[in-house]
Design a protein around this motif. Structure first.
Motif, PDB file in Angstrom:
ATOM      1  N   SER A  50      60.392  20.276 121.337  1.00  0.00           N
ATOM      2  CA  SER A  50      59.679  19.005 121.192  1.00  0.00           C
ATOM      3  C   SER A  50      60.319  17.902 122.022  1.00  0.00           C
ATOM      4  CB  SER A  50      59.628  18.593 119.715  1.00  0.00           C
ATOM      5  OG  SER A  50      60.939  18.443 119.200  1.00  0.00           O
ATOM      6  N   THR A  51      61.662  18.001 122.197  1.00  0.00           N
ATOM      7  CA  THR A  51      62.345  17.007 123.032  1.00  0.00           C
ATOM      8  C   THR A  51      61.780  17.004 124.439  1.00  0.00           C
ATOM      9  OG1 THR A  51      64.392  17.255 121.768  1.00  0.00           O
ATOM     10  CG2 THR A  51      64.580  16.313 123.978  1.00  0.00           C
ATOM     11  N   PHE A  52      61.708  18.189 125.053  1.00  0.00           N
ATOM     12  CA  PHE A  52      61.253  18.255 126.448  1.00  0.00           C
ATOM     13  C   PHE A  52      59.738  18.099 126.567  1.00  0.00           C
ATOM     14  CE2 PHE A  52      65.528  19.869 126.893  1.00  0.00           C
ATOM     15  CZ  PHE A  52      65.926  19.273 128.084  1.00  0.00           C
ATOM     16  N   LEU A  53      59.021  18.391 125.490  1.00  0.00           N
ATOM     17  CA  LEU A  53      57.585  18.102 125.501  1.00  0.00           C
ATOM     18  C   LEU A  53      57.366  16.597 125.571  1.00  0.00           C
ATOM     19  CD1 LEU A  53      54.625  18.934 125.288  1.00  0.00           C
ATOM     20  CD2 LEU A  53      54.887  18.928 122.792  1.00  0.00           C
ATOM     21  N   LYS A  54      58.130  15.838 124.789  1.00  0.00           N
ATOM     22  CA  LYS A  54      58.008  14.381 124.822  1.00  0.00           C
ATOM     23  C   LYS A  54      58.444  13.818 126.174  1.00  0.00           C
ATOM     24  CE  LYS A  54      58.549  13.518 119.865  1.00  0.00           C
ATOM     25  NZ  LYS A  54      59.408  12.905 118.819  1.00  0.00           N
ATOM     26  N   LEU A  55      59.529  14.379 126.717  1.00  0.00           N
ATOM     27  CA  LEU A  55      59.997  13.928 128.037  1.00  0.00           C
ATOM     28  C   LEU A  55      58.942  14.189 129.112  1.00  0.00           C
ATOM     29  CD1 LEU A  55      63.701  15.152 127.860  1.00  0.00           C
ATOM     30  CD2 LEU A  55      62.964  12.780 128.031  1.00  0.00           C
ATOM     31  N   MET A  56      58.276  15.323 129.001  1.00  0.00           N
ATOM     32  CA  MET A  56      57.258  15.691 129.985  1.00  0.00           C
ATOM     33  C   MET A  56      56.024  14.802 129.860  1.00  0.00           C
ATOM     34  SD  MET A  56      55.542  19.443 130.544  1.00  0.00           S
ATOM     35  CE  MET A  56      54.599  19.366 129.029  1.00  0.00           C
ATOM     36  N   GLN A  57      55.662  14.450 128.645  1.00  0.00           N
ATOM     37  CA  GLN A  57      54.437  13.673 128.418  1.00  0.00           C
ATOM     38  C   GLN A  57      54.655  12.169 128.509  1.00  0.00           C
ATOM     39  OE1 GLN A  57      53.274  15.124 124.543  1.00  0.00           O
ATOM     40  NE2 GLN A  57      52.025  16.778 125.424  1.00  0.00           N
ATOM     41  N   ALA A  58      55.916  11.757 128.664  1.00  0.00           N
ATOM     42  CA  ALA A  58      56.225  10.324 128.632  1.00  0.00           C
ATOM     43  C   ALA A  58      55.744   9.573 129.860  1.00  0.00           C
ATOM     44  CB  ALA A  58      57.729  10.116 128.457  1.00  0.00           C
ATOM     45  N   LYS A  59      55.622  10.285 130.979  1.00  0.00           N
ATOM     46  CA  LYS A  59      55.231   9.643 132.229  1.00  0.00           C
ATOM     47  C   LYS A  59      54.016  10.338 132.828  1.00  0.00           C
ATOM     48  CE  LYS A  59      58.783   6.809 132.235  1.00  0.00           C
ATOM     49  NZ  LYS A  59      58.623   5.350 132.119  1.00  0.00           N
ATOM     50  N   PRO A  60      53.163   9.595 133.537  1.00  0.00           N
ATOM     51  CA  PRO A  60      51.989  10.231 134.172  1.00  0.00           C
ATOM     52  C   PRO A  60      52.385  11.228 135.258  1.00  0.00           C
ATOM     53  CG  PRO A  60      52.211   7.938 134.857  1.00  0.00           C
ATOM     54  CD  PRO A  60      53.173   8.136 133.730  1.00  0.00           C
ATOM     55  N   ASN A  61      53.531  10.986 135.906  1.00  0.00           N
ATOM     56  CA  ASN A  61      54.051  11.915 136.911  1.00  0.00           C
ATOM     57  C   ASN A  61      55.404  12.430 136.435  1.00  0.00           C
ATOM     58  OD1 ASN A  61      51.879  11.389 138.737  1.00  0.00           O
ATOM     59  ND2 ASN A  61      52.893   9.486 139.306  1.00  0.00           N
ATOM     60  N   PRO A  62      55.416  13.460 135.591  1.00  0.00           N
ATOM     61  CA  PRO A  62      56.678  13.938 135.020  1.00  0.00           C
ATOM     62  C   PRO A  62      57.614  14.494 136.088  1.00  0.00           C
ATOM     63  CG  PRO A  62      54.905  15.488 134.570  1.00  0.00           C
ATOM     64  CD  PRO A  62      54.265  14.277 135.169  1.00  0.00           C
ATOM     65  N   LEU A  63      58.901  14.417 135.810  1.00  0.00           N
ATOM     66  CA  LEU A  63      59.883  14.984 136.726  1.00  0.00           C
ATOM     67  C   LEU A  63      59.857  16.505 136.651  1.00  0.00           C
ATOM     68  CD1 LEU A  63      63.035  12.683 136.353  1.00  0.00           C
ATOM     69  CD2 LEU A  63      61.177  12.566 138.020  1.00  0.00           C
ATOM     70  N   LEU A  64      60.230  17.125 137.742  1.00  0.00           N
ATOM     71  CA  LEU A  64      60.250  18.589 137.819  1.00  0.00           C
ATOM     72  C   LEU A  64      61.054  19.194 136.682  1.00  0.00           C
ATOM     73  CD1 LEU A  64      60.787  20.801 140.920  1.00  0.00           C
ATOM     74  CD2 LEU A  64      62.414  20.988 139.046  1.00  0.00           C
ATOM     75  N   GLU A  65      62.204  18.597 136.360  1.00  0.00           N
ATOM     76  CA  GLU A  65      63.097  19.170 135.353  1.00  0.00           C
ATOM     77  C   GLU A  65      62.427  19.327 133.997  1.00  0.00           C
ATOM     78  OE1 GLU A  65      65.795  17.018 138.298  1.00  0.00           O
ATOM     79  OE2 GLU A  65      63.797  16.775 137.448  1.00  0.00           O
ATOM     80  N   THR A  66      61.594  18.349 133.612  1.00  0.00           N
ATOM     81  CA  THR A  66      60.988  18.398 132.277  1.00  0.00           C
ATOM     82  C   THR A  66      60.001  19.558 132.163  1.00  0.00           C
ATOM     83  OG1 THR A  66      59.246  16.826 132.920  1.00  0.00           O
ATOM     84  CG2 THR A  66      61.272  15.917 131.989  1.00  0.00           C
ATOM     85  N   ILE A  67      59.178  19.757 133.181  1.00  0.00           N
ATOM     86  CA  ILE A  67      58.208  20.859 133.157  1.00  0.00           C
ATOM     87  C   ILE A  67      58.943  22.191 133.243  1.00  0.00           C
ATOM     88  CG2 ILE A  67      56.220  21.883 134.315  1.00  0.00           C
ATOM     89  CD1 ILE A  67      55.554  19.097 135.403  1.00  0.00           C
TER      90      ILE A  67
END
Length: 526
Positions: A50-67
């Motif tokens: 859930s941590t990395f799901l939130k990090l991925m969804q936090a920005k319209p252009n997520p960073l590579l690391e989160t995905i």
């Protein structure tokens, strides 16, 4: 799922309002917590999902690391007990679809780089399929589906490359080896040792290419994207060897496909790494090919790299890259061409050697090399003169200049000096052209006129060209009229007084136009 506070000290509730540096700090801390957890005997990876799901969804252009990490966590959790070949393949298909959906808003380079874990898994499946059920019904079905998925991935790369406006010069929040850890965690090698590290994640690459991808502080995403394209490209070529086709059919089909693919990708980093692979003593494909097949593939790749004159390598197309990348690529292509000529001359295949020499003379390379060297010479331009027009002559020229104290391209010549000096005693500085070359090998391609209106026709036209070339090779027809001898490379007069970087060179295509002959043209019909 509740977050574990000691492992995730950053409040994730207001991520959308974080500045970029705060966002990256949060990602960095979360990755470190995950890496710490992986040191435990039986880590509970689900607490980080859930941590990395939130990090991925936090920005319209997520960073590579989160995905990358979110997809790795969910894949590991959902498929940890999957031990069936077709079941694993189905999971890899789902992984590809999931990553492409999550990265829809990312740059083309990030979209491609994110497929690295998919290629890693596909390679493992291909090796397992080869060892286990290669002759069984399920094994054959798995092989077909692996290749089908690989074709879809390569098509996806083509679309991404078409949408790219230039190489991604962004870096990573964490080193690549940290991101790889999540994918190799818990894997074992054949002897039962821990399966981890970049070498296992990139099994088709030499240590030098892995270092190239991981040592860059900036621009690593663009390099990683090029490396992932190369992996998929090599895997496709290797898997074709199991078709049972004759060597002649395999050569024609793979050579045509490879050149069309390189033209379609028009990715500098991908091509640069492919050339550098050919400077290695052996291709790192022995997990899939025999030593005989590896030798055959190397010779085929010599054709693919040397014979076409790819317009996406023109200076005007690569001006956004660093000078060192451009210079090293030029010298790598020169060295590979020379070594290929030497190999085929040693094997008494003089027709192929002459075809390579003619391809070199008719390409952009001689002019590029001359500009590169003269820009380094500056006012010392009269110190040494080029004698001859073959790749050997250019290398001898540059070796002599290094002896006089000129440092070309951050020591490229010094790095390869031992191998080049070994050839120097038998360098034929003016290898002549011949009227008796195999015309079907002269795959000179000129794409420099491809405007936007022509992009949609490129694949069809390229396929037509190489189908025609393949027909010519199969028919073995003799030409009614011999081709005119190619002149030596025409070098522009260049101002040696001003030292200019390669990136600033004017690109003149006037003496480097290239062409492919149509074997069915009227003048060639008997």
């Amino acid at each position: 799922m509740a977050l574990i506070e000691p492992q995730n000290p950053v409040n994730l509730q207001n991520l959308k309002f974080f500045k970029r540096d705060e966002y990256e700090l949060t990602i960095n801390q979360s990755i470190q917590s995950l890496l710490n957890s992986l040191q435990n005997p039986n880590p509970d990876l689900s607490v980080f999902t859930s941590t990395f799901l939130k990090l991925m969804q936090a920005k319209p252009n997520p960073l590579l690391e989160t995905i990358w990490i979110f997809s790795g966590l969910t894949f590991q959790i959902n498929n940890s007990l999957n031990d069936d070949l077709l079941g694993e393949l189905s999971a890899v298909k789902d992984l590809f679809q999931s990553i492409t959906a999550c990265s829809d808003a990312c740059s083309p380079s990030i979209c491609i780089a994110l497929i690295a874990p998919v290629i890693f898994k596909l390679h493992r499946l291909a090796v397992d399929s080869k060892k286990k059920n290669v002759d069984s019904k399920r094994g054959k079905k798995a092989n077909r589906e692996i290749r089908s998925l690989l074709d879809v991935i390569l098509g996806y790369f083509n679309v991404c490359c078409d949408q790219s406006n230039g190489d991604d010069d962004s870096g990573l929040v964490r080193p690549l080896k940290d991101l790889v850890s999540i994918w190799v965690h818990g894997e074992k090698t054949e002897n039962g040792a821990a399966f981890n590290g970049l070498k296992q994640f990139f099994p088709l690459f030499s240590d030098e290419i892995i270092d190239c991808v991981t040592e860059e502080s900036a621009g690593v995403v663009g390099l990683l994207a090029g490396a992932v394209i190369l992996e998929a490209f090599l895997l496709k070529l290797c898997l074709k060897f199991s078709d049972g086709s004759s060597r002649h059919e395999l050569q024609n089909e793979l050579r045509s496909w490879a050149v069309c693919s390189i033209t379609g990708f028009h990715n500098f980093y991908f091509f640069d790494m492919l050339v550098n692979m050919l400077l290695e003593p052996n291709l790192t494909v022995m997990s899939l090919l025999s030593s005989e097949d590896e030798s055959f593939l190397r010779k085929l790749l010599y054709d693919v790299v040397i014979l076409p004159d790819y317009s996406f390598l023109n200076l005007e197309k690569v001006g956004h890259l660093s000078n060192n990348h451009i210079k090293n690529n030029i010298l790598s292509r020169l060295t590979v061409t020379h070594e290929a000529i030497e190999l085929f001359r040693k094997n008494k295949d003089h027709m192929k050697a002459i075809s390579y020499a003619n391809a070199f003379s008719g390409s952009h390379l001689p002019t590029l090399i001359t500009k590169l060297v003269t820009s380094e010479l500056g006012s010392r331009g009269s110190e040494s003169q080029l004698k001859g027009s073959s790749p050997a002559a250019f290398l001898k020229w540059m070796l002599d200049l290094e002896d006089q104290g000129l440092n070309l391209c951050d020591g490229f010549m010094s790095k390869h000096r031992e191998r080049l000096v070994g050839y120097s005693s038998r360098m034929d500085l003016d290898q002549p052209s011949s009227e008796k070359t195999d015309n079907s090998l002269l795959f000179f391609i000129d794409n420099k006129g491809n405007d936007d209106d022509d992009d949609e026709n490129i694949n069809d036209s390229m396929n037509d060209v190489f189908v025609a070339a393949a027909r010519e090779m199969q028919s073995g027809k003799k030409r009614k009229e011999s081709k005119k001898k190619k002149d030596g490379a025409k070098f522009q007069r260049y101002n040696l007084l001003g030292s200019r970087s390669v990136g600033e060179f004017d690109n003149d295509d006037s003496d480097s136009a290239s062409e492919v002959e149509d074997p069915d043209s009227d003048e060639d019909r008997e």
